[in-house]
Design a protein around this motif. Structure first.
Motif, PDB file in Angstrom:
ATOM      1  N   ALA A  93       0.820  -1.212   0.000  1.00 34.43           N
ATOM      2  CA  ALA A  93       0.000   0.000   0.000  1.00 34.43           C
ATOM      3  C   ALA A  93       0.855   1.263   0.000  1.00 34.43           C
ATOM      4  CB  ALA A  93      -0.930  -0.001   1.208  1.00 34.43           C
ATOM      5  N   LYS A  94       2.116   1.176   0.389  1.00 31.72           N
ATOM      6  CA  LYS A  94       2.987   2.340   0.454  1.00 31.72           C
ATOM      7  C   LYS A  94       3.490   2.759  -0.926  1.00 31.72           C
ATOM      8  CE  LYS A  94       3.579   2.538   5.063  1.00 31.72           C
ATOM      9  NZ  LYS A  94       2.807   3.474   5.768  1.00 31.72           N
ATOM     10  N   ALA A  95       3.647   1.809  -1.826  1.00 29.92           N
ATOM     11  CA  ALA A  95       4.162   2.106  -3.160  1.00 29.92           C
ATOM     12  C   ALA A  95       3.004   2.445  -4.095  1.00 29.92           C
ATOM     13  CB  ALA A  95       4.931   0.906  -3.689  1.00 29.92           C
ATOM     14  N   ALA A  96       3.294   3.280  -5.075  1.00 29.78           N
ATOM     15  CA  ALA A  96       2.279   3.603  -6.071  1.00 29.78           C
ATOM     16  C   ALA A  96       1.995   2.352  -6.904  1.00 29.78           C
ATOM     17  CB  ALA A  96       2.761   4.734  -6.964  1.00 29.78           C
ATOM     18  N   PRO A  97       0.741   2.114  -7.260  1.00 30.86           N
ATOM     19  CA  PRO A  97       0.420   0.921  -8.044  1.00 30.86           C
ATOM     20  C   PRO A  97       0.951   1.030  -9.473  1.00 30.86           C
ATOM     21  CG  PRO A  97      -1.507   2.319  -7.829  1.00 30.86           C
ATOM     22  CD  PRO A  97      -0.429   2.918  -6.963  1.00 30.86           C
ATOM     23  N   PHE A  98       1.104  -0.105 -10.121  1.00 29.14           N
ATOM     24  CA  PHE A  98       1.545  -0.127 -11.512  1.00 29.14           C
ATOM     25  C   PHE A  98       0.456   0.489 -12.388  1.00 29.14           C
ATOM     26  CE2 PHE A  98       1.257  -2.331 -15.620  1.00 29.14           C
ATOM     27  CZ  PHE A  98       2.427  -1.866 -16.191  1.00 29.14           C
ATOM     28  N   LEU A  99       0.838   1.434 -13.245  1.00 20.68           N
ATOM     29  CA  LEU A  99      -0.120   2.110 -14.120  1.00 20.68           C
ATOM     30  C   LEU A  99       0.270   1.876 -15.574  1.00 20.68           C
ATOM     31  CD1 LEU A  99      -0.393   5.542 -12.275  1.00 20.68           C
ATOM     32  CD2 LEU A  99      -1.882   3.568 -12.052  1.00 20.68           C
ATOM     33  N   PRO A 100      -0.510   1.096 -16.328  1.00 13.41           N
ATOM     34  CA  PRO A 100      -0.212   0.894 -17.744  1.00 13.41           C
ATOM     35  C   PRO A 100      -0.299   2.196 -18.544  1.00 13.41           C
ATOM     36  CG  PRO A 100      -1.887  -0.655 -17.008  1.00 13.41           C
ATOM     37  CD  PRO A 100      -1.635   0.303 -15.892  1.00 13.41           C
ATOM     38  N   SER A 101      -1.187   3.090 -18.137  1.00 11.34           N
ATOM     39  CA  SER A 101      -1.281   4.402 -18.790  1.00 11.34           C
ATOM     40  C   SER A 101      -1.342   5.475 -17.717  1.00 11.34           C
ATOM     41  CB  SER A 101      -2.514   4.485 -19.693  1.00 11.34           C
ATOM     42  OG  SER A 101      -3.691   4.429 -18.915  1.00 11.34           O
ATOM     43  N   GLN A 102      -0.717   6.593 -17.960  1.00 14.19           N
ATOM     44  CA  GLN A 102      -0.681   7.703 -17.006  1.00 14.19           C
ATOM     45  C   GLN A 102      -1.966   8.525 -17.167  1.00 14.19           C
ATOM     46  OE1 GLN A 102       1.747   8.311 -14.629  1.00 14.19           O
ATOM     47  NE2 GLN A 102       2.445   6.290 -15.228  1.00 14.19           N
ATOM     48  N   SER A 103      -3.087   7.957 -16.691  1.00 12.37           N
ATOM     49  CA  SER A 103      -4.373   8.634 -16.865  1.00 12.37           C
ATOM     50  C   SER A 103      -5.279   8.388 -15.673  1.00 12.37           C
ATOM     51  CB  SER A 103      -5.057   8.145 -18.141  1.00 12.37           C
ATOM     52  OG  SER A 103      -5.418   6.794 -18.002  1.00 12.37           O
ATOM     53  N   LEU A 104      -6.252   9.276 -15.529  1.00  9.99           N
ATOM     54  CA  LEU A 104      -7.325   9.133 -14.558  1.00  9.99           C
ATOM     55  C   LEU A 104      -8.629   9.326 -15.327  1.00  9.99           C
ATOM     56  CD1 LEU A 104      -8.447   8.895 -11.654  1.00  9.99           C
ATOM     57  CD2 LEU A 104      -8.193  11.372 -11.469  1.00  9.99           C
ATOM     58  N   THR A 105      -9.466   8.304 -15.339  1.00 12.63           N
ATOM     59  CA  THR A 105     -10.739   8.372 -16.041  1.00 12.63           C
ATOM     60  C   THR A 105     -11.849   8.540 -15.019  1.00 12.63           C
ATOM     61  OG1 THR A 105      -9.880   6.895 -17.739  1.00 12.63           O
ATOM     62  CG2 THR A 105     -12.261   7.212 -17.682  1.00 12.63           C
ATOM     63  N   VAL A 106     -12.556   9.648 -15.084  1.00 11.41           N
ATOM     64  CA  VAL A 106     -13.683   9.908 -14.185  1.00 11.41           C
ATOM     65  C   VAL A 106     -14.918   9.290 -14.817  1.00 11.41           C
ATOM     66  CG1 VAL A 106     -15.091  11.668 -13.070  1.00 11.41           C
ATOM     67  CG2 VAL A 106     -12.634  12.020 -13.322  1.00 11.41           C
ATOM     68  N   LEU A 107     -15.508   8.313 -14.131  1.00 13.27           N
ATOM     69  CA  LEU A 107     -16.666   7.611 -14.668  1.00 13.27           C
ATOM     70  C   LEU A 107     -17.986   8.174 -14.163  1.00 13.27           C
ATOM     71  CD1 LEU A 107     -15.320   3.969 -14.364  1.00 13.27           C
ATOM     72  CD2 LEU A 107     -15.440   5.402 -16.398  1.00 13.27           C
ATOM     73  N   GLY A 108     -17.989   8.764 -12.978  1.00 12.87           N
ATOM     74  CA  GLY A 108     -19.230   9.295 -12.445  1.00 12.87           C
ATOM     75  C   GLY A 108     -19.013  10.200 -11.249  1.00 12.87           C
ATOM     76  N   HIS A 109     -20.083  10.871 -10.866  1.00 13.03           N
ATOM     77  CA  HIS A 109     -20.070  11.836  -9.757  1.00 13.03           C
ATOM     78  C   HIS A 109     -20.892  11.254  -8.624  1.00 13.03           C
ATOM     79  CE1 HIS A 109     -21.292  15.695  -7.798  1.00 13.03           C
ATOM     80  NE2 HIS A 109     -19.999  15.919  -7.964  1.00 13.03           N
ATOM     81  N   VAL A 110     -20.351  11.274  -7.396  1.00 12.15           N
ATOM     82  CA  VAL A 110     -21.066  10.734  -6.236  1.00 12.15           C
ATOM     83  C   VAL A 110     -21.847  11.813  -5.522  1.00 12.15           C
ATOM     84  CG1 VAL A 110     -20.786   9.549  -4.026  1.00 12.15           C
ATOM     85  CG2 VAL A 110     -19.346   8.915  -5.962  1.00 12.15           C
ATOM     86  N   ARG A 111     -21.168  12.907  -5.165  1.00  9.52           N
ATOM     87  CA  ARG A 111     -21.857  14.005  -4.472  1.00  9.52           C
ATOM     88  C   ARG A 111     -21.070  15.296  -4.640  1.00  9.52           C
ATOM     89  NH1 ARG A 111     -19.005  15.459  -0.058  1.00  9.52           N
ATOM     90  NH2 ARG A 111     -17.832  13.870   1.029  1.00  9.52           N
ATOM     91  N   ASP A 112     -21.753  16.399  -4.385  1.00  7.98           N
ATOM     92  CA  ASP A 112     -21.122  17.719  -4.439  1.00  7.98           C
ATOM     93  C   ASP A 112     -20.257  17.911  -3.189  1.00  7.98           C
ATOM     94  OD1 ASP A 112     -22.307  18.434  -6.856  1.00  7.98           O
ATOM     95  OD2 ASP A 112     -24.124  19.123  -5.850  1.00  7.98           O
ATOM     96  N   PRO A 113     -19.365  18.895  -3.201  1.00  7.47           N
ATOM     97  CA  PRO A 113     -18.532  19.128  -2.018  1.00  7.47           C
ATOM     98  C   PRO A 113     -19.371  19.551  -0.813  1.00  7.47           C
ATOM     99  CG  PRO A 113     -18.126  20.829  -3.671  1.00  7.47           C
ATOM    100  CD  PRO A 113     -19.065  19.840  -4.275  1.00  7.47           C
ATOM    101  N   LEU A 114     -18.897  19.192   0.360  1.00 10.26           N
ATOM    102  CA  LEU A 114     -19.593  19.590   1.580  1.00 10.26           C
ATOM    103  C   LEU A 114     -19.365  21.083   1.836  1.00 10.26           C
ATOM    104  CD1 LEU A 114     -18.688  16.561   3.849  1.00 10.26           C
ATOM    105  CD2 LEU A 114     -20.857  17.009   2.714  1.00 10.26           C
ATOM    106  N   PRO A 115     -20.350  21.767   2.407  1.00  4.46           N
ATOM    107  CA  PRO A 115     -20.181  23.221   2.662  1.00  4.46           C
ATOM    108  C   PRO A 115     -19.154  23.503   3.733  1.00  4.46           C
ATOM    109  CG  PRO A 115     -22.347  22.463   3.416  1.00  4.46           C
ATOM    110  CD  PRO A 115     -21.637  21.286   2.800  1.00  4.46           C
TER     111      PRO A 115
END
Length: 132
Positions: free
Chosen positions: A110-132
């Protein structure tokens, strides 16, 4: 005789529903820090902080890191290009990692960064808006 009630709230609800089903947003990963924030470490949750090239949705979202790791993320309130990510699954543990973590609850993988085949972050959906 049919009567129809026209309400502006219906249009707002439809727009919100469409935004929840927006297409996936693929962004380039600029940097990834596997240490996370001190707040999350103090409560025992391993997180990572990252910076992406494009602005992320505000609040909490879910997606895929590197195309293979499911994550839940929280966008930084003052910087839409920075976020904190929590892996929803853990990478496989090697025998060496088991020996290194024997006798304690910390997982060496858990301390090391996981292996990433591509240097990307894909946002699939939104859970909730930020808390006030």
């Amino acid at each position: 005789v049919k009567t129809y009630l026209i309400s502006p709230k219906v249009g707002a609800a439809k727009a919100k529903r469409q935004s929840l089903h927006a297409p996936a947003q693929d962004t380039k990963l600029v940097s990834l820090n596997s240490r996370g924030t001190a707040l999350m470490q103090n409560i025992g949750i391993d997180t990572m902080t990252c910076e992406v090239a494009e602005a992320l949705p505000s609040g909490v979202f879910y997606g895929m890191l590197g195309g293979v790791h499911p994550v839940c993320g929280n966008t930084h309130p003052s910087s839409p290009n920075h976020c904190e990510l929590m892996l929803l699954s853990h990478p496989p543990v090697t025998p060496g990692d088991i020996e290194a973590s024997r006798g304690c609850f910390e997982n060496a993988a858990a301390k090391a960064a996981p292996f990433l085949p591509s240097q990307s972050l894909t946002v699939l959906g939104h859970v909730r808006d930020p808390l006030p």
